[in-house]
Design a protein around this motif. Structure first.
Motif, short mmCIF file in Angstrom:
data_model
loop_
_atom_site.label_atom_id
_atom_site.label_comp_id
_atom_site.label_asym_id
_atom_site.label_seq_id
_atom_site.Cartn_x
_atom_site.Cartn_y
_atom_site.Cartn_z
N TRP A 299 0.83 -1.21 0.00
CA TRP A 299 0.00 0.00 0.00
C TRP A 299 0.87 1.26 0.00
O TRP A 299 0.64 2.20 -0.76
N LEU A 300 1.89 1.28 0.87
CA LEU A 300 2.78 2.43 0.92
C LEU A 300 3.55 2.62 -0.38
O LEU A 300 3.76 3.75 -0.85
N GLY A 305 5.89 5.36 -3.63
CA GLY A 305 6.99 4.83 -4.43
C GLY A 305 7.58 3.57 -3.82
O GLY A 305 7.80 3.49 -2.60
N HIS A 306 7.87 2.58 -4.66
CA HIS A 306 8.37 1.30 -4.18
C HIS A 306 9.84 1.37 -3.77
O HIS A 306 10.32 0.52 -3.01
N ILE A 350 7.73 -6.33 -3.33
CA ILE A 350 7.97 -4.98 -3.85
C ILE A 350 8.86 -5.06 -5.09
O ILE A 350 8.71 -4.27 -6.03
N GLY A 351 9.79 -6.02 -5.10
CA GLY A 351 10.63 -6.20 -6.29
C GLY A 351 9.82 -6.52 -7.52
O GLY A 351 10.09 -5.99 -8.61
N MET A 352 8.80 -7.38 -7.40
CA MET A 352 7.93 -7.67 -8.54
C MET A 352 7.12 -6.44 -8.94
O MET A 352 6.96 -6.15 -10.13
N ALA A 353 6.61 -5.72 -7.95
CA ALA A 353 5.78 -4.55 -8.24
C ALA A 353 6.56 -3.48 -8.99
O ALA A 353 6.04 -2.85 -9.92
N ILE A 354 7.80 -3.26 -8.62
CA ILE A 354 8.60 -2.24 -9.29
C ILE A 354 9.12 -2.72 -10.64
O ILE A 354 9.25 -1.95 -11.59
N PRO A 420 10.51 4.03 -11.21
CA PRO A 420 10.30 4.09 -12.67
C PRO A 420 8.96 4.70 -13.06
O PRO A 420 8.86 5.32 -14.12
N ARG A 421 7.91 4.55 -12.24
CA ARG A 421 6.62 5.10 -12.61
C ARG A 421 6.65 6.62 -12.67
O ARG A 421 5.92 7.25 -13.44
#
Length: 427
Positions: A299-300, A305-306, A350-354, A420-421
């Motif tokens: 969520w954070l 940002g991840h 978080i690694g997958m999400a980023i 990156p986003r």
């Protein structure tokens, strides 16, 4: 042309939104059943305990989680070309994910006939099953991550990955304790065969839930007649996208920062005479931590940002390794695994999400492949180094080296990596 693409993308987005609630439900169920099975067949606890009946080699036992990690990482760039040409990912994912579930049926048989097979043959067969399982997961991984990135809106992916992992960890924490009691109460011939059998059945239900995903066909995706091999373009991508290159360097070094994690169970067994029930409670502590951390950090990460979550994870590695280095009793391992749980969430969820935020719809499979396949050799080298340090010197030296590398990773994240986003317009 621009107007047509806008309308088509709106139609695709509308299909995603229409099926979002259903897809969230079935994919969360996938995670729940997977976690239920994983508690009885964890590469971090149950399988090391099983292998410890056949050998006391820290090197071999330390390789167990590495085999799973390398199996997940190594095939992903090899799959990038074929995945990038798909308009629907699910058929490929369903076929390949069978290969990460069937090996547990093999482990059931090995465990049941362990005394007849003998330690050497049983150990060889066990590692063959682990390699099969890991590679099965890896061949399915690129397509699965691409599927999730397609059916889950960008601003919700961190929350989804976190919620799915949290639900998996809730069930894993329950079944890990149950697995510990099972090993303590059931006779040696049946205990692990029952445990791995439950894993296999739960994984089948997980697969059924995944199969219920509704994936819209992307008819407007531009697929060239010939796709260049991702191996030809990888260096150009790394040179062009410096932020991704920095992120990749962090992923490489993080394998060595966390190499001490693989030896916590063996450390407890050899240094503090840990029993299976305590091992189950330690696993439950780890999974409860990861449950909460997945929800909060996902969520954070979506909101702030991840990258900040990766930094928090690296700091947790430092704390976990230093506490393990100075541990004076079995009770010290509880904060050790709590901090390890925070680090695992940061580096995994978080690694997958980023990772899926790099590149476009067409190039995302290549970025996913690069961020995993190029890391794979270091994933296997890290536990080899850790095992060599542990067998040749001490657990404490392994934990200290892990902490020092984690300090370096933290510095690199602060100085070089950006979200990156924030740099790439959302599609």
């Amino acid at each position: 042309m621009g107007v047509v693409e806008s309308v088509v993308m709106s139609d695709l987005d509308a299909a995603v939104q229409k099926n979002l609630k259903h897809n969230l439900t079935v994919n969360l169920l996938d995670g729940a059943f997977f976690g239920m099975g994983w508690g009885f067949g964890s590469f971090g606890t149950m399988i090391p305990l099983f292998v410890s009946r056949m050998t006391d080699s820290a090197l071999l036992i330390g390789l167990i989680p590495a085999i799973h990690a390398v199996g997940w990482q190594l095939p992903q760039l090899f799959m990038a070309g074929s995945v990038s040409r798909l308009r629907r990912y699910k058929p490929m994912v369903m076929w390949l994910t069978m290969q990460e579930r069937l090996p547990f049926l093999g482990l059931v048989i090995i465990a049941f006939f362990l005394s007849s097979l003998g330690n050497k043959l049983a150990l060889t067969l066990t590692f063959l099953m682990l390699i099969w399982q890991g590679l099965g997961a890896g061949f399915a991984a690129n397509g699965w991550q691409s599927l999730v990135a397609k059916i889950i809106p960008p601003t919700f992916r961190g929350t989804f990955f976190g919620a799915q992992s949290a639900l998996a960890n809730i069930f894993m924490s329950i079944t890990a304790i149950a697995g510990g009691y099972l090993l303590d109460k059931v006779n040696d011939r049946s205990d692990f065969s029952i445990s791995f059998g439950i894993t296999f059945i739960a994984f089948l239900f997980s697969m059924i839930a995944l199969g219920l995903t509704r994936e819209p066909v992307d008819n407007e995706k531009i697929i060239p007649e010939k796709t260049a091999s991702p191996w030809k373009n990888w260096w150009a991508i790394l040179r062009r996208d410096r932020n991704f290159s920095a992120f990749l360097l962090v992923r490489l070094l993080s394998q060595f920062a966390t190499m001490g994690f693989a030896f916590y169970i063996l450390y407890g067994l050899q240094q503090f005479n840990m029993d299976p029930v305590t091992a189950g409670f330690l696993t439950a502590t780890l999974t409860i931590t990861q449950t909460i951390a997945n929800l909060v950090m996902g969520w954070l990460g979506d909101r702030f940002g991840h990258r900040s979550m990766l930094i928090a994870g690296s700091v947790s590695v430092i704390g976990s390794s230093m506490l393990a280095w100075g541990a004076q009793g079995i009770g010290w391992l509880y904060p050790v695994v709590i901090l390890a749980g925070l680090a695992n969430v940061a580096y995994w969820t978080i690694g997958m999400a980023i990772t899926v935020e790099f590149g476009s719809e067409e190039t995302r499979p290549i970025y996913i492949g690069l961020s995993n396949t190029l890391v794979a050799p270091f994933t296997i080298l890290a536990p080899l180094l850790g095992g060599w340090l542990t067998d040749g010197f001490s657990f404490q030296l392994t934990f200290m080296v892990s902490a020092l590398i984690a300090i370096g990773v933290t510095i690199l994240l602060i100085l070089l990596v950006r979200n990156p986003r924030a740099q790439t317009p959302a599609r």
